[in-house]
Design an enzyme around this catalytic site. Structure first.
Site, PDB file in Angstrom:
ATOM      1  N   HIS A 135       0.935  -1.134   0.135  1.00  0.00           N
ATOM      2  CA  HIS A 135      -0.048  -0.053  -0.054  1.00  0.00           C
ATOM      3  C   HIS A 135       0.911   1.210   0.079  1.00  0.00           C
ATOM      4  CE1 HIS A 135       1.043  -0.546   4.228  1.00  0.00           C
ATOM      5  NE2 HIS A 135       0.694   0.711   4.305  1.00  0.00           N
ATOM      6  N   ASP A 137       0.465   5.033   1.684  1.00  0.00           N
ATOM      7  CA  ASP A 137      -0.210   5.550   2.854  1.00  0.00           C
ATOM      8  C   ASP A 137      -1.212   6.758   2.420  1.00  0.00           C
ATOM      9  OD1 ASP A 137       1.053   3.980   4.793  1.00  0.00           O
ATOM     10  OD2 ASP A 137       2.569   5.708   5.237  1.00  0.00           O
ATOM     11  N   HIS A 285       4.634   0.129   0.420  1.00  0.00           N
ATOM     12  CA  HIS A 285       5.313  -0.865   1.391  1.00  0.00           C
ATOM     13  C   HIS A 285       4.475  -1.818   2.023  1.00  0.00           C
ATOM     14  CE1 HIS A 285       3.414   2.691   3.516  1.00  0.00           C
ATOM     15  NE2 HIS A 285       3.644   2.018   4.688  1.00  0.00           N
ATOM     16  N   ARG A 300       5.092   6.109  14.219  1.00  0.00           N
ATOM     17  CA  ARG A 300       5.288   6.725  12.902  1.00  0.00           C
ATOM     18  C   ARG A 300       5.018   8.304  12.828  1.00  0.00           C
ATOM     19  NH1 ARG A 300       1.539   4.521   8.144  1.00  0.00           N
ATOM     20  NH2 ARG A 300       0.091   6.088   9.074  1.00  0.00           N
TER      21      ARG A 300
END
Length: 309
Positions: A135, A137, A285, A300
């Site tokens: 995917h 983000d 990723h 994150r």
């Protein structure tokens, strides 16, 4: 001159499911066309992949000078994901480093970390992971994130790697007829498919009006390098605009599969003190979900991006 073969030595039909496409040599171009290789003068760099991924020798606890920021940005554009080992940093250091690239943003569907600008992925035997899908983000936003800085707080003793794929290399290696087909097309992105598997339905319902489906180009132009990158992903892209749904599904399945090609990938094994910084405009990723029953806790920080074109 043709030679007739006896029946007993004729070959069977050479067909396989999926159209019989057998891949061969790849075009593995790391830099934009016309850009020459240049050394890095302010840090050491060790490549981890042919086109994507490099370890960088920089202390992220120290503020960046303008010169160091410029060289790190060049490394990010050229290697797409940067890895930093043996970092002794806090959430504040992580946020300060990411803020060198722009305004920070949060994701309303993921729990907050130590500060408002961080999100925390805490996975354990009682809280399974769902990030094991290729995917990009937040492509459900009109302006998806520029990039993200990820730090593991708790590293499992085995497993838990993360993989990234270079979607410029994926585009470069599309068959010519597929490139001609997808250039100029747009696709719809929606947060519901990506989060419906594991989120509270009430949470999704609450944000449904705030995040309506958006359209992005199937192939975007990177705003800094000018490279064409494949910009559809399995978590959030629902269909291609203006073509029959069956054709859209078939074409998207093929485009999604391009992230799965090992030559376009790098795989990173986390250790305590490791940090990753990736360009969300150029990569996909995948968090490998092979560490059960051990815990894996990550924090994150995401950097706001611009509208794809």
């Amino acid at each position: 001159m043709s030679i007739e073969l006896p029946d007993r030595v004729r070959l069977r039909p050479a067909t396989v499911p999926g159209g019989g496409i057998l891949e061969g040599p790849r075009l593995l171009r790391r830099l934009p066309e016309g850009v020459e290789e240049r050394p890095y003068e302010l840090f050491s760099l060790r490549p981890l992949g042919r086109v994507i991924g490099a370890e960088i020798g920089v202390d992220l606890a120290r503020p960046l000078t303008p010169e160091l920021h410029a060289e790190l940005n060049r490394a990010l554009l050229e290697w797409k994901v940067l890895f930093f080992r043996d970092q002794d940093i806090t959430s504040a250091h992580q946020r300060a480093f990411a803020a060198n690239w722009g305004e920070l943003e949060t994701n309303p569907f993921i729990p907050k970390g130590d500060t408002e600008d961080t999100t925390r992925f805490a996975r354990s035997a009682t809280m399974p992971a769902f990030e094991n899908i290729w995917h990009v983000d937040v492509t459900f936003r009109p302006a998806p994130a520029l990039g993200s800085v990820l730090r593991l707080i708790e590293v499992p003793p085995v497993g838990g790697d993360t993989m990234w794929a270079d979607m410029a290399a994926a585009y470069d290696n599309l068959p010519e007829d597929v490139r001609e087909r997808v250039d100029g097309l747009t696709a719809v992105h929606d947060f519901i498919p990506g989060f419906d598997r594991f989120s509270d339905p009430e949470l999704l319902l609450r944000h449904q009006d705030a995040f309506p489906p958006v359209e992005h180009p199937v192939v975007r132009t990177h705003p800094e390098t000018g490279r064409r990158t494949l910009f559809v992903n399995q978590a959030f892209t629902t269909h291609i605009v203006g073509i029959d749904r069956d054709e859209s599904d078939s074409l998207l399945r093929y485009l999604f599969s391009r992230a799965h090609v090992p030559e376009f990938q790098v795989r990173f094994a986390w250790r305590p003190g490791s940090v990753a910084f990736w360009d969300n405009r150029a990569t996909q990723h995948y968090a490998v979900n092979d560490y059960h029953p051990y815990a894996r806790v990550a924090e994150r920080v995401a950097i706001a991006g611009d509208r794809p074109f």
